[in-house]
Structure formats: C-alpha cells, structure tokens
Design a protein around this motif. Structure first.
Motif, PDB file in Angstrom:
ATOM      1  N   THR A  96      -0.378   0.250   8.949  1.00  0.00           N
ATOM      2  CA  THR A  96       0.533  -0.770   9.467  1.00  0.00           C
ATOM      3  C   THR A  96      -0.210  -2.074   9.712  1.00  0.00           C
ATOM      4  O   THR A  96       0.281  -3.154   9.355  1.00  0.00           O
ATOM      5  CB  THR A  96       1.212  -0.278  10.760  1.00  0.00           C
ATOM      6  N   VAL A  97      -1.402  -1.989  10.296  1.00  0.00           N
ATOM      7  CA  VAL A  97      -2.211  -3.201  10.502  1.00  0.00           C
ATOM      8  C   VAL A  97      -2.494  -3.865   9.161  1.00  0.00           C
ATOM      9  O   VAL A  97      -2.356  -5.092   9.017  1.00  0.00           O
ATOM     10  CB  VAL A  97      -3.514  -2.879  11.262  1.00  0.00           C
ATOM     11  N   ALA A  98      -2.863  -3.069   8.162  1.00  0.00           N
ATOM     12  CA  ALA A  98      -3.115  -3.623   6.824  1.00  0.00           C
ATOM     13  C   ALA A  98      -1.863  -4.288   6.256  1.00  0.00           C
ATOM     14  O   ALA A  98      -1.943  -5.353   5.627  1.00  0.00           O
ATOM     15  CB  ALA A  98      -3.614  -2.529   5.888  1.00  0.00           C
ATOM     16  N   ALA A  99      -0.702  -3.693   6.495  1.00  0.00           N
ATOM     17  CA  ALA A  99       0.549  -4.277   6.002  1.00  0.00           C
ATOM     18  C   ALA A  99       0.838  -5.620   6.663  1.00  0.00           C
ATOM     19  O   ALA A  99       1.436  -6.505   6.047  1.00  0.00           O
ATOM     20  CB  ALA A  99       1.703  -3.307   6.236  1.00  0.00           C
ATOM     21  N   THR A 100       0.374  -5.802   7.909  1.00  0.00           N
ATOM     22  CA  THR A 100       0.588  -7.102   8.550  1.00  0.00           C
ATOM     23  C   THR A 100      -0.224  -8.199   7.867  1.00  0.00           C
ATOM     24  O   THR A 100       0.189  -9.353   7.876  1.00  0.00           O
ATOM     25  CB  THR A 100       0.278  -7.076  10.069  1.00  0.00           C
ATOM     26  N   VAL A 101      -1.362  -7.837   7.284  1.00  0.00           N
ATOM     27  CA  VAL A 101      -2.153  -8.841   6.566  1.00  0.00           C
ATOM     28  C   VAL A 101      -1.333  -9.376   5.387  1.00  0.00           C
ATOM     29  O   VAL A 101      -1.294 -10.583   5.139  1.00  0.00           O
ATOM     30  CB  VAL A 101      -3.504  -8.283   6.078  1.00  0.00           C
ATOM     31  N   LEU A 102      -0.658  -8.484   4.683  1.00  0.00           N
ATOM     32  CA  LEU A 102       0.176  -8.916   3.558  1.00  0.00           C
ATOM     33  C   LEU A 102       1.362  -9.735   4.046  1.00  0.00           C
ATOM     34  O   LEU A 102       1.744 -10.727   3.412  1.00  0.00           O
ATOM     35  CB  LEU A 102       0.631  -7.707   2.748  1.00  0.00           C
ATOM     36  N   ALA A 103       1.952  -9.346   5.166  1.00  0.00           N
ATOM     37  CA  ALA A 103       3.064 -10.121   5.724  1.00  0.00           C
ATOM     38  C   ALA A 103       2.574 -11.497   6.190  1.00  0.00           C
ATOM     39  O   ALA A 103       3.261 -12.508   5.996  1.00  0.00           O
ATOM     40  CB  ALA A 103       3.708  -9.354   6.874  1.00  0.00           C
ATOM     41  N   MET A 148       0.841  -1.174   0.000  1.00  0.00           N
ATOM     42  CA  MET A 148       0.000   0.000   0.000  1.00  0.00           C
ATOM     43  C   MET A 148       0.886   1.237   0.000  1.00  0.00           C
ATOM     44  O   MET A 148       1.988   1.229   0.505  1.00  0.00           O
ATOM     45  CB  MET A 148      -0.937  -0.020   1.206  1.00  0.00           C
ATOM     46  N   HIS A 149       0.377   2.311  -0.490  1.00  0.00           N
ATOM     47  CA  HIS A 149       1.157   3.530  -0.651  1.00  0.00           C
ATOM     48  C   HIS A 149       1.201   4.402   0.601  1.00  0.00           C
ATOM     49  O   HIS A 149       1.925   5.373   0.651  1.00  0.00           O
ATOM     50  CB  HIS A 149       0.601   4.335  -1.823  1.00  0.00           C
ATOM     51  N   LEU A 150       0.441   4.070   1.618  1.00  0.00           N
ATOM     52  CA  LEU A 150       0.385   4.891   2.825  1.00  0.00           C
ATOM     53  C   LEU A 150       1.618   4.676   3.696  1.00  0.00           C
ATOM     54  O   LEU A 150       2.200   3.596   3.726  1.00  0.00           O
ATOM     55  CB  LEU A 150      -0.864   4.549   3.635  1.00  0.00           C
ATOM     56  N   GLU A 151       1.977   5.713   4.435  1.00  0.00           N
ATOM     57  CA  GLU A 151       3.077   5.600   5.381  1.00  0.00           C
ATOM     58  C   GLU A 151       2.684   4.632   6.494  1.00  0.00           C
ATOM     59  O   GLU A 151       1.552   4.631   6.962  1.00  0.00           O
ATOM     60  CB  GLU A 151       3.382   6.976   5.968  1.00  0.00           C
ATOM     61  N   LYS A 152       3.641   3.795   6.902  1.00  0.00           N
ATOM     62  CA  LYS A 152       3.367   2.823   7.952  1.00  0.00           C
ATOM     63  C   LYS A 152       4.595   2.671   8.845  1.00  0.00           C
ATOM     64  O   LYS A 152       5.694   3.060   8.488  1.00  0.00           O
ATOM     65  CB  LYS A 152       2.913   1.489   7.384  1.00  0.00           C
ATOM     66  N   TYR A 153       4.371   2.087  10.008  1.00  0.00           N
ATOM     67  CA  TYR A 153       5.455   1.815  10.938  1.00  0.00           C
ATOM     68  C   TYR A 153       6.147   0.508  10.581  1.00  0.00           C
ATOM     69  O   TYR A 153       5.520  -0.406  10.029  1.00  0.00           O
ATOM     70  CB  TYR A 153       4.924   1.703  12.370  1.00  0.00           C
ATOM     71  N   ALA A 154       7.427   0.410  10.929  1.00  0.00           N
ATOM     72  CA  ALA A 154       8.122  -0.874  10.837  1.00  0.00           C
ATOM     73  C   ALA A 154       7.535  -1.787  11.904  1.00  0.00           C
ATOM     74  O   ALA A 154       7.148  -1.327  12.981  1.00  0.00           O
ATOM     75  CB  ALA A 154       9.618  -0.672  11.071  1.00  0.00           C
ATOM     76  N   PHE A 155       7.445  -3.073  11.605  1.00  0.00           N
ATOM     77  CA  PHE A 155       6.899  -4.018  12.569  1.00  0.00           C
ATOM     78  C   PHE A 155       7.751  -5.269  12.615  1.00  0.00           C
ATOM     79  O   PHE A 155       8.539  -5.539  11.702  1.00  0.00           O
ATOM     80  CB  PHE A 155       5.433  -4.358  12.264  1.00  0.00           C
ATOM     81  N   ARG A 156       7.594  -6.014  13.699  1.00  0.00           N
ATOM     82  CA  ARG A 156       8.293  -7.274  13.898  1.00  0.00           C
ATOM     83  C   ARG A 156       7.257  -8.393  13.928  1.00  0.00           C
ATOM     84  O   ARG A 156       6.156  -8.199  14.428  1.00  0.00           O
ATOM     85  CB  ARG A 156       9.048  -7.277  15.232  1.00  0.00           C
ATOM     86  N   ALA A 157       7.644  -9.555  13.432  1.00  0.00           N
ATOM     87  CA  ALA A 157       6.741 -10.704  13.418  1.00  0.00           C
ATOM     88  C   ALA A 157       7.322 -11.831  14.263  1.00  0.00           C
ATOM     89  O   ALA A 157       8.551 -11.946  14.396  1.00  0.00           O
ATOM     90  CB  ALA A 157       6.530 -11.198  11.991  1.00  0.00           C
ATOM     91  N   ASP A 158       6.446 -12.664  14.814  1.00  0.00           N
ATOM     92  CA  ASP A 158       6.919 -13.846  15.527  1.00  0.00           C
ATOM     93  C   ASP A 158       7.348 -14.903  14.512  1.00  0.00           C
ATOM     94  O   ASP A 158       7.229 -14.712  13.296  1.00  0.00           O
ATOM     95  CB  ASP A 158       5.847 -14.373  16.484  1.00  0.00           C
ATOM     96  N   GLU A 159       7.840 -16.036  14.999  1.00  0.00           N
ATOM     97  CA  GLU A 159       8.385 -17.073  14.124  1.00  0.00           C
ATOM     98  C   GLU A 159       7.326 -17.706  13.224  1.00  0.00           C
ATOM     99  O   GLU A 159       7.652 -18.269  12.181  1.00  0.00           O
ATOM    100  CB  GLU A 159       9.098 -18.162  14.947  1.00  0.00           C
ATOM    101  N   ASN A 160       6.052 -17.608  13.580  1.00  0.00           N
ATOM    102  CA  ASN A 160       4.976 -18.170  12.763  1.00  0.00           C
ATOM    103  C   ASN A 160       4.314 -17.143  11.856  1.00  0.00           C
ATOM    104  O   ASN A 160       3.370 -17.460  11.145  1.00  0.00           O
ATOM    105  CB  ASN A 160       3.908 -18.806  13.663  1.00  0.00           C
ATOM    106  N   ASN A 161       4.786 -15.903  11.913  1.00  0.00           N
ATOM    107  CA  ASN A 161       4.200 -14.822  11.131  1.00  0.00           C
ATOM    108  C   ASN A 161       2.713 -14.665  11.456  1.00  0.00           C
ATOM    109  O   ASN A 161       1.904 -14.417  10.573  1.00  0.00           O
ATOM    110  CB  ASN A 161       4.410 -15.063   9.636  1.00  0.00           C
TER     111      ASN A 161
END
Length: 149
Positions: free
Chosen positions: A77-84, A1-14
C-alpha cells in the motif's frame, strides 16, 4: 504492482495518504506523507514519512509496532501511494529510511522482492555513508532513493 493492498485516501495535494490495516490486533490507522525537503538538478526531493496515525492529525508514529499480520499488504500500500503521488508530481526523487535499522532492513526486503516491478517506474538507489549507487542484492543499505524515470 501485483500485490494485495489496502484502499487509501489522499489529501487535495496528493501528498498525504491514509489507510487502515486490518488484522488480529484490530483496525490500525496508517499515514504516508511526502514532505518536500529540497530541489536538485530539476527534481523535487521528497521524504517518505510513514507510520501509524495515532493522533488523527496525519503525524506518523515511526516507532509503533502493529504486529497486525499484514506487513506485505501494508508495504504494498505504501508503494502504491508513490504511484498515486506521481499523478500530481512528475519530476521527483523520494528518499526513504526506516526509523530504526530493523525498519530500514524491512523496507529493503520489500524493495528487493518487488524490484523488477518498481524499476518499471523508478531508478532505485541504496545509500550507505552518504554514498549512493544502484541497489544490489547482498548489501544492507542505510536509506534508499527512488528517482522517477
């Protein structure tokens, strides 16, 4: 997505993601969890669980109000986690509902504002009284589902 987002960390299972909101009220830890709640027609069904991480144990506080001036960045950022999440989970449905009707409406505004981009990856449906249909402008929904294309 083109919106600004925060960097995030994921657990081992994503499936659990953490990031920090940074604004006038300081740094506020956020957490997004994808909790498997079922299986239907070849798709795993996950609940998107999101909120402030007040206890440090990945348990979101669904009712806290941060007022940190970065709502759109947090939602992006929440939306970006869906893609991750999609990197490790290929055939899934995500169910999302705010802890309050006001929060659900906030999520709907974010979905509507970015629907064209979201629909590049997902079919998006609104739910009212247990009935789902393609999301439409002008209708307030009680919950949402996104189905990976």
């Amino acid at each position: 997505m083109h919106l600004e987002k925060y960097a995030f960390r994921a657990d081992e299972n994503n499936e659990v993601f953490a990031f920090e909101s940074n604004g006038p009220n300081g740094i506020i830890r956020k957490v997004v969890r994808y909790i498997k709640v079922g299986f239907f027609n070849g798709f795993d069904i996950y609940n998107l669980d999101f909120g402030d991480n007040c206890d440090g144990a990945s348990n979101p506080n669904h009712l806290s109000v941060s007022n940190n001036g970065d709502r759109d960045k947090v939602l992006a950022t929440v939306a970006a986690t869906v893609l991750a999440f999609n990197e490790d989970h290929k055939k899934f449905v995500v169910f999302a509902k705010g802890a309050t009707p006001v929060r659900t409406r906030l999520y709907q505004m974010g979905i509507n504002a970015n629907l064209n981009e979201i629909e590049e990856h997902f079919h998006v449906y609104g739910i009212n009284d247990g009935v789902s249909g393609p999301i439409q402008a002008g209708i307030n929904y009680q919950a949402f589902i996104a189905v990976k294309k």
